[in-house]
Design an enzyme around this catalytic site. Structure first.
Site, PDB file in Angstrom:
ATOM      1  CE  LYS A 165      -1.510   1.336   4.040  1.00 54.97           C
ATOM      2  NZ  LYS A 165      -0.491   2.444   4.770  1.00 54.97           N
ATOM      3  CG  ASP A 194      -4.699  -4.043   5.417  1.00 56.50           C
ATOM      4  OD1 ASP A 194      -3.697  -4.398   5.988  1.00 56.50           O
ATOM      5  OD2 ASP A 194      -4.980  -3.372   5.327  1.00 56.50           O
ATOM      6  CG  HIS A 195       0.677  -4.346   8.523  1.00 54.43           C
ATOM      7  ND1 HIS A 195       0.482  -3.305   7.958  1.00 54.43           N
ATOM      8  CD2 HIS A 195       0.918  -4.214   9.931  1.00 54.43           C
ATOM      9  CE1 HIS A 195       0.528  -2.439   9.008  1.00 54.43           C
ATOM     10  NE2 HIS A 195       0.510  -2.781  10.019  1.00 54.43           N
ATOM     11  CD  GLU A 233      -0.970   4.765  14.252  1.00 47.44           C
ATOM     12  OE1 GLU A 233       0.258   3.471  13.768  1.00 47.44           O
ATOM     13  OE2 GLU A 233      -0.740   4.873  13.366  1.00 47.44           O
ATOM     14  CG  HIS A 257      -4.292  -0.864   8.854  1.00 49.38           C
ATOM     15  ND1 HIS A 257      -3.608  -1.590   7.880  1.00 49.38           N
ATOM     16  CD2 HIS A 257      -2.947  -0.099   9.003  1.00 49.38           C
ATOM     17  CE1 HIS A 257      -2.625  -1.551   6.815  1.00 49.38           C
ATOM     18  NE2 HIS A 257      -2.240  -0.709   7.724  1.00 49.38           N
ATOM     19  CE  LYS A 357       0.843   8.058  11.484  1.00 47.41           C
ATOM     20  NZ  LYS A 357       0.931   6.754  12.297  1.00 47.41           N
TER      21      LYS A 357
END
Ligand code: BG6
Length: 510
Positions: A165, A194-195, A233, A257, A357
Site C-alpha cells: 500500500k 495489508d499487513h 497510535e 486496515h 496518531k
C-alpha cells in the site's frame, strides 16, 4: 475412539506448507526503509525457521548505487540477531543499481535471474516485491512485462507480483493503477499486502465467529446496539512526514486496515476459508457500507490534527512542526466516522470508527456493544451505572478477547457491577507469535496462497467508501480541521458524532 473435544482449528485458511517452492525473490526498492524494517527481517525469520526452499535467492533492485557486497552488509546490519541460516542466505544476495525506467536495469536483472536458475536451482520461479514509492509501481510492472519477466522463466511455474500500500490515492487513481498493473500481470499473479491481515488476532476474528456456536446467533442488529473500531497510535509521523503529507489518516489507516477489520467482523459466514470465498464475502460486506454524498460526509466525519502535547510522559511537537510537514498543513492525523452497513444483519446499527496518531496509547480493538436489558429490576446507583454487555476483540497490544457483563458484588446488599471475562493470548498460547504479519504474508505470497491478500474489487470498494470524505474535505471550508493536544483521545467534537444517538466513545482498556 471418540473425537477430541477440542479439535484444533486449522489455520484460517489452508495450513501453509513448511517450505516455499524454489524461487528467486526480487525486491524493488531494496535500499529503502520498508525493505530494511520489514522485508529483510521477515525473510530472516523465515530463513531461521527453515521456511525457505534450499533453491532460493534474493535480488535487490534500487536506484541507490550499491554493490552486491554493500547490499549484503545492509542485510546483515538490519537483522543483527539473526543466525547462521540468514548469514548463509545473504551470501547469495545480488544487487542491481539502476533507474526503473531503464532497459539496462531490467537486462541486468534478467541476466541475474538466469544465473540464479543455474546456480541455485530457482527453476524459473519469480516473486517480484514492489517496495518502492507507489508512483513507480506501474512503470516497473510495464518494464517487467516488456522484458518478458511477467511470466515464469524456463521450466518455471509462476511469476508473482507483491504490491504494498498505498494502492492509489483515491478511487480513480486506484482504478488507473489497477488497469496499468493488469496490462502486465493477471489478477491471480498479484498479491496486494495489508499487513493487518497477517496479524494473528485479525485472523482470530474468523475463528471467534465461525468456530464457535455461541457468538453467531447474537452477531446481528437484534442483539448488537453499536460497534466501535479503534486504531489508536501513540507515535507521531516519525520520519515519514513527507509521505504523510500526501496521505493523512483516512488514506493511511481507514481505507485499508480499518476496512479489512470491519469486513472480517461484519461479513456473512463464508462457505469456505479459501481466497475466493473469503474475499467474496468481504467484498459483499464492503458493498453494503452506505456511501454518503460529500455534503452528508461532512456531517458523518470528524478530522483532526495533533498539536504539541505530552505522550508517554514525553513532550512531543505539533504535527505542523514535524520534519517534512508544511507549517500550514491541513492533513488529518485523526479521523472519526459514523458508518452504516445497509444489509439485513446490520441495518440500523451504527459503526463508529476512529484512528489517530499521538493518542494516549497504541491500541487496536473492535468493541461490539449489546442492547441493554429491557427492564432493570435492580435498584441502587451501581446497578444504574451498569454498562451494557460488550465484547471486545483486542487486536493489539495485550491481544485477546473480553466479555463485559454484570455480576453481583459479594455482600448482603444486591449490588450489580460490570466485570470482564478475559482471554489473553499470551497466557493461553505459548507458541511464538509474530510481532507483525510480514513473515506470514511473505511466506503465503511465495507459496501462492492469496487468502490473506487484498483482491482488486476489495481495493475498489474500500476507496468507494472513503472517497466522499476526501472529496468533501477538498472543498474550501469542507469539514474543518479540529486540533487536539497530543496525548489526548482526539478532538472533543468527535464526541458529537455519537452523542446524537446517546452513545459515547469507549475508553479502551490499556
Ligand atoms: C501503516 C501506516 O500501514 O500502519 C502507519 O502507514 C502506521 O502510519 C502502521 O503506523 C500501523 O501498523 P501497526 O501494525 O503498528 O498497527
Amino acid at each position: 475412539m471418540t473425537a477430541p473435544l477440542t479439535a484444533p482449528l486449522t489455520a484460517p485458511l489452508t495450513s501453509p506448507p513448511q517450505q516455499t517452492p524454489p524461487l528467486a525473490l526480487v525486491i524493488f526498492g531494496a535500499s529503502g526503509d520498508l525493505t530494511s524494517r520489514k522485508i529483510l527481517p521477515a525473510l530472516a525469520n523465515l530463513a531461521e525457521r527453515g521456511r525457505l526452499a534450499e533453491e532460493f535467492t534474493v535480488i535487490g533492485v534500487a536506484r541507490t548505487e550499491w554493490s552486491d557486497e554493500e547490499f549484503r552488509q545492509v542485510a546483515l546490519k538490519d537483522v543483527p540477531d539473526a543466525g547462521e541460516h540468514w548469514r548463509e542466505l545473504v551470501e547469495r544476495f545480488r544487487y542491481v543499481p539502476g533507474e526503473y525506467a531503464s532497459t539496462e536495469t531490467f537486462d541486468r536483472l534478467k541476466a541475474l535471474l538466469a544465473e540464479a536458475d543455474q546456480r541455485y536451482g530457482t527453476h524459473g520461479n519469480r516473486v517480484y516485491y514492489l517496495a518502492t514509492i507507489p508512483s513507480v509501481f506501474s512503470l516497473i510492472a510495464d518494464a517487467l512485462a516488456k522484458e518478458g519477466c511477467n511470466v515464469p522463466g524456463e521450466g518455471g511455474e509462476f511469476a508473482r507480483l507483491v504490491v504494498e500500500k498505498p494502492y492509489g490515492k483515491d478511487l480513480e487513481s486506484a482504478l488507473d493503477l489497477d488497469a496499468a498493473v493488469h496490462r502486465a500481470f493477471d489478477e491471480d499473479q498479484i498479491f496486494r499486502i495489508d499487513h493487518y491481515m497477517g496479524k494473528e488476532t485479525v485472523q482470530n476474528v474468523l475463528a471467534l465467529r465461525f468456530a464457535n456456536a455461541v457468538f453467531e446467533p447474537i452477531w446481528n442488529r437484534r442483539y448488537v446496539e453499536q460497534i466501535q473500531i479503534t486504531v489508536a497510535e501513540s507515535i507521531g509521523v516519525e520520519h515519514r512526514g513527507g509521505f504523510y503529507e500526501t496521505a493523512g489518516a483516512l488514506r493511511d489507516i481507514v481505507q485499508n486496515h480499518v476496512m479489512q477489520v470491519l469486513a472480517l467482523t461484519l461479513m456473512e459466514p463464508p462457505t469456505g476459508m479459501d481466497a475466493t470465498h473469503l474475499r467474496d464475502e468481504k467484498v459483499k460486506l464492503l458493498k453494503a457500507v452506505d456511501i454518503p454524498t460529500p455534503d452528508e460526509a461532512v456531517d458523518k466525519a470528524v478530522r483532526g490534527q495533533y498539536r504539541a502535547g505530552v505522550v508517554d510522559q514525553l513532550a512531543v511537537p505539533a504535527y505542523r512542526d514535524e520534519e517534512g510537514v508544511a507549517s500550514d498543513s491541513m492533513i488529518e492525523t485523526y479521523v472519526a466516522l459514523r458508518l452504516r452497513v445497509e444489509n439485513w444483519r446490520w441495518a440500523g446499527v451504527p459503526v463508529y470508527v476512529r484512528t489517530g496518531k499521538r493518542l494516549p496509547a497504541r491500541v487496536t480493538e473492535v468493541a461490539l456493544q449489546f442492547h441493554r436489558v429491557p427492564f432493570l429490576a435492580f435498584e441502587g446507583e451501581l446497578a444504574r451505572q451498569l454498562r451494557p454487555n460488550t465484547l471486545v476483540l483486542r487486536i493489539q497490544p495485550n491481544e485477546g478477547i473480553s466479555l463485559h457483563f454484570g455480576a453481583k458484588v459479594p455482600g448482603e446488599e444486591f449490588r450489580v457491577q460490570s466485570v470482564a471475562m478475559d482471554f489473553l493470548y499470551d497466557t493461553t498460547f505459548h507458541e511464538g507469535r509474530e510481532s507483525d504479519g510480514y513473515p506470514r504474508l511473505l511466506h503465503d505470497a511465495m507459496c501462492g496462497d492469496a487468502t490473506l491478500f487484498i483482491r482488486t474489487d476489495e481495493v475498489e470498494q474500500a476507496w468507494r467508501i472513503v472517497d466522499p470524505y476526501l472529496e468533501a474535505w477538498a472543498e474550501p471550508g469542507g469539514g474543518g480541521l479540529h486540533f487536539y493536544r497530543a496525548g489526548t483521545w482526539g478532538p472533543h467534537i468527535a464526541d458529537l458524532l455519537l452523542e446524537r444517538s446517546g452513545d459515547s466513545w469507549r475508553i479502551p482498556e490499556l
